[in-house]
Design an enzyme around this catalytic site. Structure first.
Site, PDB file in Angstrom:
ATOM      1  N   ARG A  97      66.963  27.767  68.836  1.00  0.00           N
ATOM      2  CA  ARG A  97      68.205  28.157  68.803  1.00  0.00           C
ATOM      3  C   ARG A  97      68.610  29.123  69.666  1.00  0.00           C
ATOM      4  O   ARG A  97      67.767  30.020  69.882  1.00  0.00           O
ATOM      5  CB  ARG A  97      68.765  28.674  67.495  1.00  0.00           C
ATOM      6  CG  ARG A  97      69.860  29.015  67.168  1.00  0.00           C
ATOM      7  CD  ARG A  97      71.028  27.688  66.936  1.00  0.00           C
ATOM      8  NE  ARG A  97      72.044  28.072  66.099  1.00  0.00           N
ATOM      9  CZ  ARG A  97      73.172  27.275  66.226  1.00  0.00           C
ATOM     10  NH1 ARG A  97      73.216  26.352  67.068  1.00  0.00           N
ATOM     11  NH2 ARG A  97      74.022  27.469  65.568  1.00  0.00           N
ATOM     12  N   THR A 390      77.185  17.388  69.755  1.00  0.00           N
ATOM     13  CA  THR A 390      75.913  17.658  69.376  1.00  0.00           C
ATOM     14  C   THR A 390      75.159  16.488  69.639  1.00  0.00           C
ATOM     15  O   THR A 390      75.639  15.421  69.844  1.00  0.00           O
ATOM     16  CB  THR A 390      75.532  18.393  68.032  1.00  0.00           C
ATOM     17  OG1 THR A 390      76.197  19.477  68.178  1.00  0.00           O
ATOM     18  CG2 THR A 390      74.061  18.821  67.629  1.00  0.00           C
ATOM     19  N   ASP A 432      79.239  30.002  66.557  1.00  0.00           N
ATOM     20  CA  ASP A 432      78.645  29.943  65.441  1.00  0.00           C
ATOM     21  C   ASP A 432      78.501  30.899  64.316  1.00  0.00           C
ATOM     22  O   ASP A 432      77.895  31.062  63.213  1.00  0.00           O
ATOM     23  CB  ASP A 432      77.489  28.958  65.324  1.00  0.00           C
ATOM     24  CG  ASP A 432      77.667  27.551  65.718  1.00  0.00           C
ATOM     25  OD1 ASP A 432      78.869  27.127  65.550  1.00  0.00           O
ATOM     26  OD2 ASP A 432      76.765  26.614  65.912  1.00  0.00           O
ATOM     27  N   SER A 461      73.294  27.770  62.045  1.00  0.00           N
ATOM     28  CA  SER A 461      73.291  26.303  62.409  1.00  0.00           C
ATOM     29  C   SER A 461      73.388  25.355  61.188  1.00  0.00           C
ATOM     30  O   SER A 461      72.711  25.484  60.141  1.00  0.00           O
ATOM     31  CB  SER A 461      72.307  25.993  63.554  1.00  0.00           C
ATOM     32  OG  SER A 461      72.309  24.383  63.789  1.00  0.00           O
ATOM     33  N   GLY A 483      78.777  19.058  63.649  1.00  0.00           N
ATOM     34  CA  GLY A 483      79.085  20.591  62.999  1.00  0.00           C
ATOM     35  C   GLY A 483      78.723  20.553  61.598  1.00  0.00           C
ATOM     36  O   GLY A 483      77.758  20.197  61.204  1.00  0.00           O
TER      37      GLY A 483
HETATM   38  O1  DON Z   1      74.253  24.285  65.229  1.00  0.00           O
HETATM   39  C1  DON Z   1      75.492  23.899  64.785  1.00  0.00           C
HETATM   40  O2  DON Z   1      75.630  23.807  63.569  1.00  0.00           O
HETATM   41  C2  DON Z   1      76.690  23.474  65.493  1.00  0.00           C
HETATM   42  N1  DON Z   1      76.831  24.083  66.636  1.00  0.00           N
HETATM   43  C3  DON Z   1      76.788  22.064  65.831  1.00  0.00           C
HETATM   44  C4  DON Z   1      77.963  21.605  66.556  1.00  0.00           C
HETATM   45  C5  DON Z   1      78.066  20.251  66.451  1.00  0.00           C
HETATM   46  O3  DON Z   1      77.415  19.357  65.866  1.00  0.00           O
HETATM   47  C6  DON Z   1      79.369  19.513  67.431  1.00  0.00           C
HETATM   48  N2  DON Z   1      79.057  18.049  67.414  1.00  0.00           N
HETATM   49  N3  DON Z   1      79.374  17.161  66.901  1.00  0.00           N
END
Ligand code: DON
Length: 580
Positions: A97, A390, A432, A461, A483
């Site tokens: 991370r 992501t 985040d 995360s 997310g």
């Molecule tokens: O680590 C996390 O929880 C977020 N930064 C993930 C972001 C994310 O999944 C965006 N995607 N589709």
């Protein structure tokens, strides 16, 4: 709505309609890679064919995705690996991370009104110290068996020689590059401020524009020369290149030019960490996930613990009572996420209690026939929205080693800022953290202490790479982007496969739901929910939001007879399974 948004909407809708129509190969005898993009899946499969293991394959796939899926694949972001090592029969995890730079402060993104300043999500200042290259380097040093350079060079070749862009990538790049002038045929010379897009940054435009300045079309060749050089240096010099080599110096020069705060010292100090996995049991399966600073492992095990108190299978996956119970498990899981999980190097996270069967008993007892108002769990709402990009990949080799890996730039194309001369995109993961200390409100902002910014701290995360074993053999490898929806998407794949016994394809395709505690709304994916189901849920007190797509869970399922299913989730269209 802009033309580019309409185009993206069309791609998403047609993807949602067509994902079932795919006829790609899905069953394999010995090994498989499943990820978001075909060239990267082929790179991962080639490593397996040459005798590399699942770890090597995941590393090569991840480097390739940094080239071919630039919205989320990355070397400038971070993520998590959960891996099963068949030789020692153990599950290991790597936390790579991103970390707050040393100069970070709790209030660094706030303006005079005490709220985040406009534009705080873009540019080098939005970036945490990237972890991906260190994480892949650590995984390789511990468990890889192929030469490192062989894992990085395929990506360098894809960047140098170029690859054919898909319709999805063309549309994504066009919406980023032609952000303000949808009617324009060329990238404008004047790159004044225009919102959070690649078009905001000259180096990003230089990296991603089509040489003749026109819009990208499916089949065009995308060449990324600076990124190719950076990957060649990483292939030759190892992960240190990114943290103490020329690449580090280019990163810091870029910071100085555009107001970022990451220093050479921050890069040199960055460490990826091997952490203990989160382990739970569910219906005879051992379920392993990622621990803090990821919330995924704790949430999934806690939600499964709650749900195993009910006979979901008797009701079926789409019955109102199942949907209600799953929603209530999600609500309680996300309350846990908001209040108890953060970087374990800074905050004590009571992991054992949170994933204990006793705690699940308590939580399960509090679930009645009606929706629990979220506010009754705690007196404040939490967490703002997260971005839309992501990516997750899953690999399995012939010896039974497996990798579930999720990594991210946070939003699509991260901070939108390509490091000049190094050709890679920086994340905007600092978003985040809880950005406004002490301030929680009905819009979903939270300022609880555990996840406030501190120098060299990792942000919370939702990522949830997950592996389920039975009798010491891998049966399920999964995870997702999306997310805050990530743990809930992953939960549905696990339930569909292990509780409801759906076929692997149906386990991935089945519409998903998401409840994030706050806002107190049950999101129901797609349009296939019938009126009776919706009415039943509404009468239990759930507020529904129906539509959209949820997640992108590239999954491997292994049948008891050893048949391997590589199930590429089609929701975002370009994904592939490649294996033997
Ligand atoms: O680590 C996390 O929880 C977020 N930064 C993930 C972001 C994310 O999944 C965006 N995607 N589709």
């Amino acid at each position: 709505m802009t033309a580019s948004r309409i185009a993206i909407g069309f791609v998403l809708i047609s993807s949602a309609l067509s994902w079932r129509a795919s006829v790609a190969q899905e069953t394999f005898r010995s090994q498989v890679v499943v990820c978001q993009e075909g060239e990267a899946a082929l790179a991962g499969r080639e490593v397996l064919r040459r005798g590399g293991n699942a770890i090597d394959s995941a590393i090569a796939t991840a480097f390739a995705l940094a080239v071919t899926h630039p919205a989320a694949g990355n070397i400038g972001g971070g993520g998590f690996i959960v891996a099963y090592l068949a030789g020692s029969r153990e599950v290991v995890t790597v936390d790579f991370r991103e970390m707050a730079p040393k100069a970070s402060t709790e209030t660094m993104y706030l303006g005079p009104d005490g709220l985040p300043k406009p534009g705080h999500r873009k540019g080098p200042r939005a970036a945490g110290v990237p972890g991906t290259v260190r994480g892949l380097g650590l995984a390789h040093a511990r468990w890889g068996q192929a030469p490192w350079a062989d894992l990085v060079r395929p990506a360098a070749r894809l960047a140098r020689d170029g690859f054919k862009v898909s319709a999805t990538l063309a549309s994504g790049l066009n919406s980023q590059l032609f952000a303000r002038r949808d009617d324009a045929d060329a990238v404008p010379e004047d790159l004044g401020p225009r919102g959070d897009h690649l078009a905001d940054f000259a180096a990003s435009v230089a990296a991603f524009k089509k040489p003749d300045g026109t819009r990208w079309r499916e089949g065009d060749l995308l060449i990324q020369r600076d990124l190719a050089d950076t990957l060649d240096r990483i292939a030759a010099n190892g992960a240190d290149e990114f943290y103490t080599g020329d690449t580090a110096r280019k990163t810091v020069a870029h910071m100085a030019k555009l107001g970022g705060v990451i220093t050479l010292d921050d890069l040199a100090a960055y460490q990826a960490k091997v952490r203990p996995p989160i382990r739970g049991t569910f219906k005879g399966f051992d379920v392993y996930g990622m621990g803090p600073p990821a919330s995924g492992g704790i949430l999934i095990v806690q939600m499964l613990n709650i749900l195993e108190r009910f006979d979901l299978k008797a009701d079926g996956p789409r019955s109102p009572r199942t949907l209600h119970r799953v929603t209530e498990a999600m609500r309680r899981g996300f309350y846990t996420r908001a209040t108890a999980i953060a970087d374990p190097d800074f905050v004590e996270v009571p992991v054992d209690r949170l994933i204990s069967k006793q705690y699940a008993d308590e939580l399960a007892k509090s679930i009645g026939d009606k929706a629990t108002p979220s506010a009754s769990l705690a007196p404040f709402p939490i967490l703002g929205a997260e971005g839309a990009h992501t990516t997750h990949l899953s690999t399995l080799d012939a010896k039974g080693n497996a990798v579930a890996m999720t990594y991210t730039l946070e939003e699509g194309y991260g901070s939108k800022s390509v490091v000049e001369g190094a050709g890679y995109l920086l994340n905007n993961e600092m978003g985040d953290f809880n950005l406004v200390p002490g301030r929680t409100d009905a819009t979903g902002r939270i300022g609880t202490p555990a996840n406030l910014i501190a120098p060299r701290k990792r942000m919370l995360s939702s990522q949830s790479p997950t592996i389920a074993l039975k009798d010491g053999k891998v049966r399920l490898v999964t995870g997702s982007p999306g997310g805050r929806t990530i743990p809930n998407t992953t939960l549905w794949v696990v339930l569909n496969a292990l509780e409801f016994g759906l076929s692997p394809r149906d386990a991935v395709d089945a519409p998903r739901t998401h409840h994030p505690w706050f806002p107190d709304v049950l999101n129901m994916e797609g349009q296939s929910w019938d009126a009776a189901t919706r009415e039943a849920l509404t009468s239990m007190g759930h507020k529904l939001k129906v539509g959209g797509i949820q997640g992108d869970a590239h999954t491997i399922v292994v049948d008891p007879d050893g048949t391997i299913h590589g199930v590429a989730d089609r929701r975002r269209r370009t994904s592939r399974a490649e294996g033997d």
